[in-house]
Design an enzyme around this catalytic site. Structure first.
Site, PDB file in Angstrom:
ATOM      1  N   HIS A  12      56.994  19.111   2.098  1.00 23.10           N
ATOM      2  CA  HIS A  12      56.886  18.865   3.178  1.00 23.10           C
ATOM      3  C   HIS A  12      57.370  20.256   4.086  1.00 23.10           C
ATOM      4  CE1 HIS A  12      59.659  17.587   7.060  1.00 23.10           C
ATOM      5  NE2 HIS A  12      58.962  18.610   7.447  1.00 23.10           N
ATOM      6  N   HIS A  14      55.205  22.278   7.457  1.00 21.52           N
ATOM      7  CA  HIS A  14      54.246  21.937   8.396  1.00 21.52           C
ATOM      8  C   HIS A  14      52.681  23.300   9.299  1.00 21.52           C
ATOM      9  CE1 HIS A  14      56.677  20.199  10.890  1.00 21.52           C
ATOM     10  NE2 HIS A  14      57.685  20.077  10.005  1.00 21.52           N
ATOM     11  N   LYS A  94      56.061   9.317   7.987  1.00 23.01           N
ATOM     12  CA  LYS A  94      56.555  10.193   8.946  1.00 23.01           C
ATOM     13  C   LYS A  94      57.226  10.132  10.007  1.00 23.01           C
ATOM     14  CE  LYS A  94      59.881  13.271   8.943  1.00 23.01           C
ATOM     15  NZ  LYS A  94      58.766  14.780   9.610  1.00 23.01           N
ATOM     16  N   HIS A 131      62.970  11.708   8.873  1.00 19.10           N
ATOM     17  CA  HIS A 131      64.020  12.931   9.982  1.00 19.10           C
ATOM     18  C   HIS A 131      64.842  12.479  10.144  1.00 19.10           C
ATOM     19  CE1 HIS A 131      64.038  16.826  12.274  1.00 19.10           C
ATOM     20  NE2 HIS A 131      64.916  15.380  12.098  1.00 19.10           N
ATOM     21  N   HIS A 165      64.468  17.140   4.238  1.00 24.10           N
ATOM     22  CA  HIS A 165      65.292  18.276   4.594  1.00 24.10           C
ATOM     23  C   HIS A 165      66.727  18.000   4.628  1.00 24.10           C
ATOM     24  CE1 HIS A 165      64.360  16.929   8.300  1.00 24.10           C
ATOM     25  NE2 HIS A 165      63.391  17.466   8.302  1.00 24.10           N
ATOM     26  N   ASP A 237      59.635  22.664   4.455  1.00 22.09           N
ATOM     27  CA  ASP A 237      60.028  22.560   5.582  1.00 22.09           C
ATOM     28  C   ASP A 237      59.591  23.965   6.649  1.00 22.09           C
ATOM     29  OD1 ASP A 237      60.227  21.288   8.483  1.00 22.09           O
ATOM     30  OD2 ASP A 237      62.395  21.183   8.235  1.00 22.09           O
TER      31      ASP A 237
HETATM   32  O1  DOR Z   1      63.086  23.227  12.167  1.00 16.44           O
HETATM   33  C1  DOR Z   1      61.657  22.043  12.541  1.00 16.44           C
HETATM   34  N1  DOR Z   1      61.284  22.866  13.024  1.00 16.44           N
HETATM   35  N2  DOR Z   1      62.267  20.496  12.148  1.00 16.44           N
HETATM   36  C2  DOR Z   1      61.669  19.694  12.558  1.00 16.44           C
HETATM   37  O2  DOR Z   1      61.523  18.595  11.829  1.00 16.44           O
HETATM   38  C3  DOR Z   1      60.443  20.587  13.220  1.00 16.44           C
HETATM   39  C4  DOR Z   1      59.822  21.412  12.787  1.00 16.44           C
HETATM   40  C5  DOR Z   1      58.749  22.172  14.316  1.00 16.44           C
HETATM   41  O3  DOR Z   1      57.432  21.249  13.681  1.00 16.44           O
HETATM   42  O4  DOR Z   1      58.490  22.979  14.702  1.00 16.44           O
HETATM   43 ZN    ZN Z   2      59.485  19.384   9.097  1.00 16.26          ZN
END
Ligand code: DOR
Ligand code: ZN
Length: 332
Positions: A12, A14, A94, A131, A165, A237
């Site tokens: 997971h 980003h 997702k 999520h 998460h 995450d």
């Molecule tokens: O804290 C988070 N940041 N939780 C999420 O689900 C998305 C992520 C983000 O994209 O910044």
């Molecule tokens: Zn995330």
């Protein structure tokens, strides 16, 4: 002491887009054999065309590293044909409840309207990554969403559903109820509670969704992970936000843990006396649950202490300024 991890995976992640990729991609590509890439870009990745362009952009920053971006599409209603066309280009879809976190406004607002797409996903054996938070009181959001998981898991028994998460003891317990549920757990939720976020001075760098919970919840996560729970995989995450979006009124949610993920995991598994279970948590269990074979890559961790920088470009990482006992060294 050294340990060598075989094909570590971040299930997971980003990476963001544009210039940010120059920071995020090489970092994860050096440490991991692959990662599940989240689709919540400014314009959500919700078409095969967009997904291919995004994957190409990511790959252009991988340089020589053997790193597989496992792509995901942002959930919307998809026709069976659209999903068939995605074939091996995607690992899963997702699902975000609308507005629940960063760039999720286009998410699902009516869960009764998504049945048909779920039927297609089940038939085509495409995993659903979720999520799992309601729009209730912030500390109850994950618990309230568990009924949605129950309903989905029982009505679609052949759909692989990944509870992303998870942060609570109740979510860990739910995994035992349905064979088709898996979960990811982050590094930071194994380490912090709400007290770390706001018990003393407010810490924007530790503010994320779902927010860190109680010591009891953290203990339940730790107990599950440090006993080799067969349905829980590592997903960082890691979610970088530039300084001006964190250190301000209206702080964005997200902990940037990618640069410290493997070294700190080694440290906390060692502290728990369970270093032998790290391989399972960062790779084997994910390969089993998803049925994937990542690139064969060995990543060596050595006991060489280092201090985490305060910032990478203008993003403050998890554990900034602190010492970590383990370092990553790519091995041939
Ligand atoms: O804290 C988070 N940041 N939780 C999420 O689900 C998305 C992520 C983000 O994209 O910044
Ligand atoms: Zn995330």
């Amino acid at each position: 002491m050294d340990i060598t991890l075989r094909s570590p995976l971040d299930m997971h992640l980003h990476l963001r887009e544009g210039d940010m990729l120059d920071l995020t991609v090489p970092m994860s590509a050096q440490h991991f054999a692959g990662a599940v890439i989240m689709p919540n870009l400014v314009v959500p990745v919700d078409s095969l065309h967009h997904l291919k362009n995004y994957r190409q952009a990511i790959e252009s920053y991988c340089h020589q590293e053997d790193f597989r971006p496992y792509m995901t599409l942002f959930f919307k209603t998809y026709s069976r044909q659209e999903l068939e066309e995605c074939g091996t280009h995607i690992l899963g879809i997702k699902l975000y409840p609308a507005g629940i976190t960063t760039q999720s406004e286009a998410g699902v607002s009516d869960f009764s309207a998504i049945e048909e797409t779920l039927v297609h996903l089940q038939e085509l054996k495409i995993p659903l990554l979720v999520h799992g938070e309601s729009d209730g009181f912030v500390l109850d959001r994950e618990r309230q969403f568990l009924d949605v998981y129950r309903s989905l898991a029982s009505r679609f028994p052949d759909l692989h559903i990944v509870m992303e998460h998870i942060t609570t003891a109740d979510a860990v317990a739910l995994l035992d109820e349905f064979d088709n549920l898996s979960a990811t757990v982050t590094l930071h939720h194994l380490m912090i509670t709400l007290d770390d976020v706001m018990g003393d001075l407010l810490r924007p760098d530790l503010f994320c969704k779902p927010v860190a919970k109680t010591p009891r919840d953290r203990n339940a996560l730790r107990q599950a992970v440090f006993s080799g729970h067969p349905k829980i995989m590592f997903g960082s995450d890691s979610a970088p936000h530039p300084r001006h979006k964190k250190e301000c009124i209206g702080c964005a949610a997200g902990v940037f843990s990618a640069p410290v993920a493997l070294p700190l995991l080694a440290q906390i598994f060692e502290d728990a006396g369970e270093l032998d279970l790290l391989q399972g948590f960062v790779s084997t269990i994910a390969c089993q649950r998803y049925g994937i074979t990542p690139p064969d890559k060995k990543v060596r961790l050595t006991q060489a202490p280092w201090q985490v920088p305060s910032y990478y470009n203008d993003v403050s990482p998890f554990f900034a300024g602190q010492m970590i006992r383990w370092s990553v060294q790519s091995a041939p």
